[in-house]
Design an enzyme around this catalytic site. Structure first.
Site, PDB file in Angstrom:
ATOM      1  N   GLU A  77       3.102  -0.227   2.783  1.00  0.00           N
ATOM      2  CA  GLU A  77       3.487   1.092   3.345  1.00  0.00           C
ATOM      3  C   GLU A  77       2.121   1.884   2.152  1.00  0.00           C
ATOM      4  O   GLU A  77       2.913   1.492   0.856  1.00  0.00           O
ATOM      5  CB  GLU A  77       4.669   1.839   3.488  1.00  0.00           C
ATOM      6  CG  GLU A  77       5.412   0.964   4.426  1.00  0.00           C
ATOM      7  CD  GLU A  77       6.652   1.781   5.300  1.00  0.00           C
ATOM      8  OE1 GLU A  77       6.690   2.863   4.759  1.00  0.00           O
ATOM      9  OE2 GLU A  77       6.769   1.348   6.036  1.00  0.00           O
ATOM     10  N   GLU A  97      -3.819  -7.402   0.733  1.00  0.00           N
ATOM     11  CA  GLU A  97      -3.295  -6.363   0.953  1.00  0.00           C
ATOM     12  C   GLU A  97      -3.787  -5.493   2.050  1.00  0.00           C
ATOM     13  O   GLU A  97      -3.429  -4.772   2.728  1.00  0.00           O
ATOM     14  CB  GLU A  97      -2.588  -5.976  -0.083  1.00  0.00           C
ATOM     15  CG  GLU A  97      -2.018  -6.622  -1.097  1.00  0.00           C
ATOM     16  CD  GLU A  97      -0.767  -7.498  -0.878  1.00  0.00           C
ATOM     17  OE1 GLU A  97       0.012  -6.718   0.445  1.00  0.00           O
ATOM     18  OE2 GLU A  97      -0.069  -8.243  -1.682  1.00  0.00           O
ATOM     19  N   GLU A 111       6.297  -6.353   4.381  1.00  0.00           N
ATOM     20  CA  GLU A 111       5.316  -4.633   4.872  1.00  0.00           C
ATOM     21  C   GLU A 111       4.767  -3.857   3.544  1.00  0.00           C
ATOM     22  O   GLU A 111       5.449  -4.149   2.381  1.00  0.00           O
ATOM     23  CB  GLU A 111       6.848  -3.989   4.943  1.00  0.00           C
ATOM     24  CG  GLU A 111       7.772  -4.680   6.274  1.00  0.00           C
ATOM     25  CD  GLU A 111       9.449  -3.775   6.148  1.00  0.00           C
ATOM     26  OE1 GLU A 111       9.203  -2.687   6.107  1.00  0.00           O
ATOM     27  OE2 GLU A 111       9.970  -4.508   5.749  1.00  0.00           O
ATOM     28  N   GLU A 154      -6.474 -10.479  -4.241  1.00  0.00           N
ATOM     29  CA  GLU A 154      -4.925  -9.920  -3.922  1.00  0.00           C
ATOM     30  C   GLU A 154      -5.250  -8.206  -3.697  1.00  0.00           C
ATOM     31  O   GLU A 154      -4.765  -7.916  -2.603  1.00  0.00           O
ATOM     32  CB  GLU A 154      -4.069  -9.588  -5.369  1.00  0.00           C
ATOM     33  CG  GLU A 154      -3.298 -10.484  -5.791  1.00  0.00           C
ATOM     34  CD  GLU A 154      -2.354 -11.117  -5.077  1.00  0.00           C
ATOM     35  OE1 GLU A 154      -1.899  -9.912  -4.336  1.00  0.00           O
ATOM     36  OE2 GLU A 154      -2.570 -12.643  -5.364  1.00  0.00           O
ATOM     37  N   GLY A 166       1.145  -7.968  -5.588  1.00  0.00           N
ATOM     38  CA  GLY A 166       0.159  -8.612  -6.601  1.00  0.00           C
ATOM     39  C   GLY A 166       0.742 -10.262  -6.158  1.00  0.00           C
ATOM     40  O   GLY A 166       0.963 -10.173  -5.037  1.00  0.00           O
ATOM     41  N   PRO A 201       9.706  -9.531 -22.680  1.00  0.00           N
ATOM     42  CA  PRO A 201      10.424 -11.112 -22.555  1.00  0.00           C
ATOM     43  C   PRO A 201      11.008 -10.610 -21.318  1.00  0.00           C
ATOM     44  O   PRO A 201      11.472 -12.158 -20.711  1.00  0.00           O
ATOM     45  CB  PRO A 201      11.763 -11.349 -23.688  1.00  0.00           C
ATOM     46  CG  PRO A 201      10.118 -10.511 -24.641  1.00  0.00           C
ATOM     47  CD  PRO A 201      10.163  -9.342 -24.198  1.00  0.00           C
TER      48      PRO A 201
END
Lengths: 226, 226
Positions: B114, B62, B112, B58, B42, B81
């Site tokens: 995976e 990725e 990394e 994103e 993210g 919060p």
DNA sequence: CCTTTTCTCGTCACCTTGACGATAATCGTC
DNA sequence: GACGATTATCGTCAAGGTGACGAGAAAAGG
């Protein structure tokens, strides 16, 4: 590492069944932008407040209600860059289902707040879209969960529950088949032992909301097509 | 009127079916907080970026993937919060369903990344909860939509589709009943006319994802109880 | 040719649903 | 108090979907 700054609000799609139809709580905006336009009730999330807490607080402020009745769940988030002309605002929408209790919008602030039939458009910001998403979520929830009872007072009849389905789905349902479904689906509704008095026709048995979280099998509405 | 200041991130629950089981894309964090812990991929939403756009960006960063295959939808938002010790951060989680394509995590950054079997816990922040919500959403989506095909390449067999269901739901399904259901539910899958070659056993016909957005009737998993 | 494997099609009992008839229990009216 | 109107509740029946499982079809390999 620097990152953009946002304001975060919660907006509420508060639904109820009144006068045999699905209605939504709207407020008339008292300030710019969208002055005097209808909008969903909502407000900023406070500095030390959880999203769900902010939603419950706004709901209490607008309706005066808070108790265990009804239902509140997160709906979705909306964050288009231009959705609020004042700056970058992301809103987390919540969906509330409430019984048609006496106190109609007798809360506190919120300039004017009123129950309006759903279907009204021309709301402020992207609230048309949020409302549409909330209605669709409610319709879908009634298929798979016993949440229709959230629209009813603590004790209700099978007919009252059926009228909720008819109002939310906008279609009529056979009373006899619905009665069979409601009374035989495990965990949907539990009989209280009581019955209605004084109405016209045969007295109806009273039920409470059942403890199931999922209707099994579900109660599917008629689909026109895939 | 002053209001609290937030940072807004998107986090991705990227699911695929690999080696016969449901797997999720995780990254090992390269900075504080939660240094070296596994987390969902993210990042921050940019200043002029829509939430869905940020999620797609994103995802592309990725996985390297972007094309029309797969599926991406908003999951939910999380804003307790104390969920990020650096300050007030609200994250909008998205759920992605991808086929098991060659490029395994061959993206770019993300220290990394995976594929890990789902069920792994001890993730950073509140990502355990987000992952659990994403898995439940995926399981539910497979019941009511043809989205299982998002886990498959553009052309696939009925058996491959069944194995997706078995992996996501974690239960075995009768191949003959599933075949009947998949081929007779309108809009679920469409035959391409082709067939597999060279495998063991009788060649299987190939199908494409159907155009329906909702399975009617749905394909319900076995529920233990309400 | 035969076995193995997997895909595809059939069969059958059971359950749920939609359509609708029939009975039960109350109220209002005569 | 009898009667009709009204609504709740229960039954019946056919159609369709599902689970369990048998059986044929089409390939590969020995």
């Amino acid at each position: 590492m620097s990152y953009p700054v946002f304001a975060v609000t919660v907006d509420l799609v508060v639904l109820t069944v009144r006068e045999g139809e699905l209605q939504v709580l709207l407020v008339r905006r008292g300030c710019e932008p969208f002055l005097d336009r209808w909008a969903l009730p909502g407000g900023f999330v406070l500095a030390d407040e959880d999203l769900a807490t902010a939603a419950r607080r706004e709901l209490a402020e607008e309706t005066g209600l808070d108790g265990p009745g009804g239902h509140l769940e997160q709906l979705a988030s909306y964050g288009a860059p231009e959705r609020d002309p004042r700056g970058r605002v992301v809103t987390v929408a919540y969906l509330a289902l409430l019984p048609d209790l006496p106190a109609p919008t007798a809360g506190t602030d919120a300039a004017e707040a009123e129950w309006r039939p759903v279907g009204q458009t021309g709301l402020a910001f992207d609230h048309d879209r949020i409302l549409a998403d909330g209605i669709e979520r409610a319709r879908s929830k009634l298929e798979y969960t016993p949440l229709a009872a959230a629209f009813c007072p603590p004790e209700f009849t099978v007919a009252a529950l059926r009228q909720v389905y008819e109002a939310v789905w906008g279609e009529s349902i056979d009373p006899r088949n619905f009665h069979r479904k409601a009374t035989t689906t495990p965990g949907f509704i539990d009989p209280t032992g009581g019955a209605t008095e004084g109405g016209t026709g045969r007295p109806a048995r009273l039920y409470r909301r059942g403890e199931a979280s999922l209707l099994n099998p579900p109660l599917l509405r008629r689909r026109l097509d895939g």
